[in-house]
Design a protein around this motif. Structure first.
Motif, PDB file in Angstrom:
ATOM      1  N   THR A  68       0.822  -1.206   0.000  1.00  0.00           N
ATOM      2  CA  THR A  68       0.000   0.000   0.000  1.00  0.00           C
ATOM      3  C   THR A  68       0.857   1.258   0.000  1.00  0.00           C
ATOM      4  OG1 THR A  68      -1.772  -1.159   1.189  1.00  0.00           O
ATOM      5  CG2 THR A  68      -1.815   1.238   1.242  1.00  0.00           C
ATOM      6  N   ARG A  99      -6.251  -4.557 -17.194  1.00  0.00           N
ATOM      7  CA  ARG A  99      -7.079  -5.375 -16.306  1.00  0.00           C
ATOM      8  C   ARG A  99      -6.370  -6.684 -15.952  1.00  0.00           C
ATOM      9  NH1 ARG A  99     -11.110  -6.198 -19.482  1.00  0.00           N
ATOM     10  NH2 ARG A  99     -12.164  -4.240 -18.985  1.00  0.00           N
ATOM     11  N   GLU A 135     -10.619  -6.500   3.441  1.00  0.00           N
ATOM     12  CA  GLU A 135     -10.902  -5.068   3.337  1.00  0.00           C
ATOM     13  C   GLU A 135      -9.675  -4.314   2.834  1.00  0.00           C
ATOM     14  OE1 GLU A 135     -13.142  -1.697   3.329  1.00  0.00           O
ATOM     15  OE2 GLU A 135     -13.816  -3.752   3.693  1.00  0.00           O
ATOM     16  N   ARG A 136      -8.511  -4.676   3.324  1.00  0.00           N
ATOM     17  CA  ARG A 136      -7.274  -4.039   2.862  1.00  0.00           C
ATOM     18  C   ARG A 136      -6.982  -4.411   1.411  1.00  0.00           C
ATOM     19  NH1 ARG A 136      -2.854  -3.254   7.662  1.00  0.00           N
ATOM     20  NH2 ARG A 136      -4.310  -2.451   9.219  1.00  0.00           N
ATOM     21  N   ASN A 168      -9.226  -5.021  -0.846  1.00  0.00           N
ATOM     22  CA  ASN A 168     -10.147  -4.216  -1.653  1.00  0.00           C
ATOM     23  C   ASN A 168      -9.627  -2.790  -1.825  1.00  0.00           C
ATOM     24  OD1 ASN A 168     -12.002  -6.300  -2.021  1.00  0.00           O
ATOM     25  ND2 ASN A 168     -13.146  -5.796  -0.171  1.00  0.00           N
ATOM     26  N   SER A 169      -8.992  -2.253  -0.783  1.00  0.00           N
ATOM     27  CA  SER A 169      -8.404  -0.924  -0.882  1.00  0.00           C
ATOM     28  C   SER A 169      -7.251  -0.914  -1.888  1.00  0.00           C
ATOM     29  CB  SER A 169      -7.907  -0.467   0.499  1.00  0.00           C
ATOM     30  OG  SER A 169      -7.279   0.798   0.421  1.00  0.00           O
ATOM     31  N   GLN A 215      -6.961  -2.967  -4.392  1.00  0.00           N
ATOM     32  CA  GLN A 215      -7.588  -3.116  -5.701  1.00  0.00           C
ATOM     33  C   GLN A 215      -8.069  -1.768  -6.235  1.00  0.00           C
ATOM     34  OE1 GLN A 215     -11.086  -5.594  -5.702  1.00  0.00           O
ATOM     35  NE2 GLN A 215     -11.171  -5.731  -7.913  1.00  0.00           N
ATOM     36  N   SER A 216      -8.635  -0.950  -5.380  1.00  0.00           N
ATOM     37  CA  SER A 216      -9.103   0.378  -5.801  1.00  0.00           C
ATOM     38  C   SER A 216      -7.939   1.232  -6.301  1.00  0.00           C
ATOM     39  CB  SER A 216      -9.811   1.080  -4.633  1.00  0.00           C
ATOM     40  OG  SER A 216     -10.945   0.356  -4.216  1.00  0.00           O
ATOM     41  N   ASP A 217      -6.798   1.159  -5.614  1.00  0.00           N
ATOM     42  CA  ASP A 217      -5.624   1.928  -6.037  1.00  0.00           C
ATOM     43  C   ASP A 217      -5.115   1.453  -7.397  1.00  0.00           C
ATOM     44  OD1 ASP A 217      -5.690   3.452  -3.743  1.00  0.00           O
ATOM     45  OD2 ASP A 217      -4.239   2.209  -2.666  1.00  0.00           O
ATOM     46  N   ILE A 229      -6.840  -0.107  -9.746  1.00  0.00           N
ATOM     47  CA  ILE A 229      -7.821   0.255 -10.771  1.00  0.00           C
ATOM     48  C   ILE A 229      -7.719   1.742 -11.100  1.00  0.00           C
ATOM     49  CG2 ILE A 229     -10.292   0.496 -11.224  1.00  0.00           C
ATOM     50  CD1 ILE A 229     -10.726  -2.092  -9.698  1.00  0.00           C
ATOM     51  N   TYR A 230      -7.469   2.567 -10.079  1.00  0.00           N
ATOM     52  CA  TYR A 230      -7.268   4.007 -10.314  1.00  0.00           C
ATOM     53  C   TYR A 230      -6.074   4.235 -11.236  1.00  0.00           C
ATOM     54  CZ  TYR A 230      -5.768   8.799  -9.487  1.00  0.00           C
ATOM     55  OH  TYR A 230      -5.355  10.099  -9.661  1.00  0.00           O
TER      56      TYR A 230
END
Length: 234
Positions: free
Chosen positions: A50, A118, A202-203, A205-206, A208-210, A212-213
């Motif tokens: 992260t 992707r 949960e971490r 998923n966070s 993954q969001s980064d 994807i951004y």
């Protein structure tokens, strides 16, 4: 009775337990050690990942163009963003060198690059999520394994009652102790495995969001800076 006395303690009771109870306790012990190993390792690796991604995203966003951005993130040998972006750059290079017409390149460029991005994100997420299924298995099955020991211990207690033809404490205590201790050990394994499994997902998923951004930011820059990838009015 003090369970910590050498003569009557926990280890003495386990040594005198039936083979099935000893096997169940061994399985639960292995599951517990494995769970905590995974939990500690994942917390450390997710934290590093992260921080790395956060720093790399700032560098990428501050760069003046895509070439400079990729050059800067490349300076970090462990950069996951560079690995994802490099795969996309290779696809762009293949399209540029192809003999396809400009109209065909335009039609397939966005989908191809998006697909490569992707795939890069999915590859990193697959690596990061490894071992988490085992943690879920420990969370879901340890109670059932402990319950098996509980049932076996109660059966032994009833068997002792039948043999002794009496229900004194001395008769049923060994079987009941086996039942309670396997239940307790099952809970010791299941509770932390369940809690930390949810926290780690949960971490993840966070993360993954980064990723994807970054994929979206990379694609947007490619479309802005490469003329043949610009969106056109149809």
């Amino acid at each position: 009775m003090d369970i910590f006395l050498p003569e009557q303690g926990l280890w003495s009771m386990l040594a005198q337990a039936s083979l099935l109870i000893q096997f169940i306790m061994l399985v639960l012990l292995v599951m517990s050690v494995s769970s905590w190993t995974i939990i500690i390792y994942k917390f450390i690796s997710y934290k590093r990942f992260t921080q790395n991604v956060g720093n790399q995203l700032q560098i990428f966003d501050r760069a003046s163009d895509l070439a400079e951005a990729m050059k800067k993130v490349r300076q970090d040998a462990d950069s996951p963003l560079y690995r994802i972006g490099f795969s996309a750059l290779k696809e762009i290079q293949k399209l540029e060198q192809s003999h396809l017409s400009s109209s065909v390149k335009f039609r397939i460029a966005e989908d191809n690059v998006r697909r490569v991005l992707r795939q890069g994100v999915s590859t990193h997420l697959k690596k990061l999520s490894s071992s988490l299924p085992f943690l879920a298995i420990c969370a879901n099955s340890s109670l059932l394994i402990g319950l098996l020991g509980t049932v076996w211990g109660i059966m032994n207690a009833f068997h002792a009652i039948g043999v002794q033809r009496g229900a004194s404490l001395a008769t049923v205590a060994p079987g009941i102790s086996e039942a309670l201790i396997t239940t307790a050990f099952g809970l010791v394994v299941a509770i932390p495995a369940t809690i930390f499994y949810n926290i780690l997902w949960e971490r993840l998923n966070s993360i993954q969001s980064d990723l994807i951004y970054f994929a979206g930011a990379f694609l947007n820059r490619a479309q802005r800076e490469l003329p043949w990838m610009e969106k056109r009015e149809r």
